[in-house]
Design a protein around this motif. Sequence first.
Motif, short mmCIF file in Angstrom:
data_model
loop_
_atom_site.label_atom_id
_atom_site.label_comp_id
_atom_site.label_asym_id
_atom_site.label_seq_id
_atom_site.Cartn_x
_atom_site.Cartn_y
_atom_site.Cartn_z
N ASP A 1 0.98 -1.14 0.09
CA ASP A 1 0.09 -0.05 -0.01
C ASP A 1 0.86 1.21 -0.04
O ASP A 1 0.21 2.34 -0.04
N ARG A 2 2.25 1.02 -0.15
CA ARG A 2 3.07 2.13 0.04
C ARG A 2 3.88 2.27 -0.98
O ARG A 2 4.35 1.26 -1.60
N GLY A 3 4.07 3.59 -1.75
CA GLY A 3 5.00 3.71 -2.82
C GLY A 3 6.25 3.95 -2.39
O GLY A 3 6.79 3.65 -1.16
N LEU A 4 7.41 4.11 -3.19
CA LEU A 4 8.84 4.34 -2.99
C LEU A 4 8.88 5.42 -1.91
O LEU A 4 9.60 4.98 -0.98
N VAL A 5 8.49 6.47 -2.17
CA VAL A 5 8.74 7.73 -1.06
C VAL A 5 8.17 7.37 0.22
O VAL A 5 8.72 7.21 1.20
N GLU A 6 7.01 6.82 0.25
CA GLU A 6 6.25 6.38 1.41
C GLU A 6 7.06 5.18 2.23
O GLU A 6 7.24 5.06 3.30
N GLN A 7 7.55 4.16 1.53
CA GLN A 7 8.39 3.04 2.03
C GLN A 7 9.55 3.72 2.58
O GLN A 7 10.18 3.28 3.84
N THR A 8 10.28 4.60 1.85
CA THR A 8 11.61 5.23 2.46
C THR A 8 11.30 6.13 3.67
O THR A 8 11.99 6.00 4.53
N ALA A 9 10.07 6.78 3.94
CA ALA A 9 9.68 7.59 5.01
C ALA A 9 9.54 6.44 5.93
O ALA A 9 10.00 6.67 7.24
N SER A 10 8.89 5.25 5.83
CA SER A 10 8.44 4.48 7.07
C SER A 10 9.74 3.77 7.28
O SER A 10 9.94 3.51 8.62
N ILE A 11 10.61 3.51 6.84
CA ILE A 11 12.06 2.94 6.90
C ILE A 11 12.88 3.52 7.83
O ILE A 11 13.30 3.52 8.87
N MET A 12 12.95 4.95 7.46
CA MET A 12 13.67 6.09 7.98
C MET A 12 13.16 6.46 9.58
O MET A 12 13.66 6.43 10.57
N LYS A 13 11.95 6.49 9.38
CA LYS A 13 11.09 6.34 10.92
C LYS A 13 11.45 5.19 11.62
O LYS A 13 11.88 5.53 13.12
N ALA A 14 11.14 3.90 11.34
CA ALA A 14 11.51 2.97 12.14
C ALA A 14 13.07 2.79 12.63
O ALA A 14 13.28 2.39 13.58
N VAL A 15 14.05 3.39 11.58
CA VAL A 15 15.50 3.21 11.98
C VAL A 15 15.67 4.14 12.95
O VAL A 15 16.39 3.95 14.07
N GLU A 16 15.15 5.37 13.06
CA GLU A 16 15.13 6.50 14.13
C GLU A 16 14.72 5.70 15.52
O GLU A 16 15.51 6.13 16.33
N THR A 17 13.80 5.08 15.25
CA THR A 17 13.20 4.70 16.48
C THR A 17 14.12 3.38 17.28
O THR A 17 14.55 3.55 18.41
N VAL A 18 14.62 2.64 16.37
CA VAL A 18 15.61 1.58 16.86
C VAL A 18 16.64 2.19 17.04
O VAL A 18 17.30 1.64 18.35
N PHE A 19 17.17 2.97 16.60
CA PHE A 19 18.62 4.01 17.12
C PHE A 19 18.10 4.30 18.47
O PHE A 19 19.16 4.30 19.17
N ALA A 20 17.20 5.12 18.51
CA ALA A 20 16.92 5.68 20.12
C ALA A 20 16.93 4.63 20.92
O ALA A 20 17.17 4.82 22.21
N ASP A 21 16.22 3.13 20.69
CA ASP A 21 16.22 2.34 21.73
C ASP A 21 17.69 1.71 21.97
O ASP A 21 17.80 1.08 23.07
N THR A 22 18.47 1.84 21.14
CA THR A 22 19.94 1.26 21.10
C THR A 22 20.89 2.18 21.64
O THR A 22 22.14 1.77 21.67
N GLY A 23 20.45 3.37 21.71
CA GLY A 23 21.75 4.47 21.94
C GLY A 23 22.58 4.94 20.78
O GLY A 23 23.57 5.63 20.75
N LEU A 24 21.99 4.56 19.50
CA LEU A 24 22.79 4.80 18.41
C LEU A 24 21.90 5.97 17.76
O LEU A 24 20.94 6.63 18.15
N SER A 25 22.63 6.84 16.74
CA SER A 25 21.91 7.81 16.07
C SER A 25 22.43 7.89 14.67
O SER A 25 23.14 7.25 14.20
N PHE A 26 21.66 8.75 13.85
CA PHE A 26 22.25 8.79 12.34
C PHE A 26 23.53 9.54 12.42
O PHE A 26 24.26 9.34 11.41
N ARG A 27 24.23 10.25 13.34
CA ARG A 27 25.38 10.73 13.59
C ARG A 27 26.22 9.58 13.31
O ARG A 27 27.62 10.10 13.21
N ASP A 28 25.86 8.58 14.03
CA ASP A 28 26.83 7.32 14.07
C ASP A 28 27.11 6.51 12.58
O ASP A 28 28.12 5.80 12.58
#
Length: 367
Positions: free
Chosen positions: A277-304
């Motif tokens: 139900d999601r196109g390319l841009v929507e899938q990209t957005a959902s992935i990046m949001k989920a990665v941000e959540t996992v990073f926050a849970d594990t003490g990582l960030s996009f700066r790493d």
Amino acid sequence: MNSFATAYLPFDTVWKMRIDHPYSLFVREGSILWSCGQCPLDNQGNVLHPGDLLRQAQAVAGFIRRFLGDMQSQASSIGRLVVYYVKTAPGDANRLSDLFRREFGRSVQIMPVAVPHFYYEGMLIEVDVFASDEKVGDTRFVDEESGLTLEVSDAGPFVWATVSSSSTLGQNIGLRLNRLLALANLSRETLLAEQWFLPIGCDISDAGLSVDQCPALQNAVRVCDVDADVRAELTFAKAPVFVGRRTATTLDGDHLSISLRMAGDHFHMAAIDASPDRGLVEQTASIMKAVETVFADTGLSFRDVRKATTYYIAGSSADDLHDNMSVRNRYYERPGPASTGLPVEALLVPGAEISISLFGVMPRHGR
């Protein structure tokens, strides 16, 4: 150089893309260097030698030498080149391999990967560089019966390995590869990252090496050359590998999956969204949001993050790249990671239009 030193080669000092972006041409972390996709572009973003694959490859080789020098490294440090190209004639893969071996030596792992097109008209090649000032040689292991080949290079904190096999071997790749890995003193328990490239019609669903629940199927793309070998780029850690608490977690109705593995000072994350139900841009957005959540849970960030690689299904226009790239860009700040975005023939997970791979360093106090 301090083993924890980080250095960036700014993008805009050399090339100009047709979209603002927070990425770097090269990133160094201690002895390890990663590049963005090295392209045959001039300093205004115009394509050099449009439509001429080998002249573009020669130009890219020159850029690689220049930028390694800017990073206080040498061509002898190169362990692996992933050569993405548009096939123009039979034998292109061999010609490109020969060209880059002439330029950088026989001890470099060359991995040609055919893609359907690039995002700028007339551009036919893009090359990812993996280098280490601690690199030690390159060893080949061959399964004599099938011809399956494993190339191994010691890169200091990692062992880089490249797999090449006839596509006719199919489902038998996993067993034969495991035998070669044993000869190379490599173990699937120390696998940090894997990426497979398969020609159309070839499936290797049981060949994934991951010890978590994320098989090769989720880290595989289709190449455009039906005659191509099955290829894989593997990264093994020398430190113990730990699986993140949310590895291979399915989110949002079983459509989004994230794999996180950590070893010593480094981590690797792979993420894919297969929502129909999601196109390319929507899938990209959902992935990046989920990665941000996992990073926050594990003490990582996009700066790493030091190296980001994105495979996606889209047309050949620059807008097709820029549309999903603009979503990813929002999560980084300058100087950002080395980043490569590639259109591919297909992803193996049904419904998926994009996959994102992130390689980075564990956060350190005072950095």
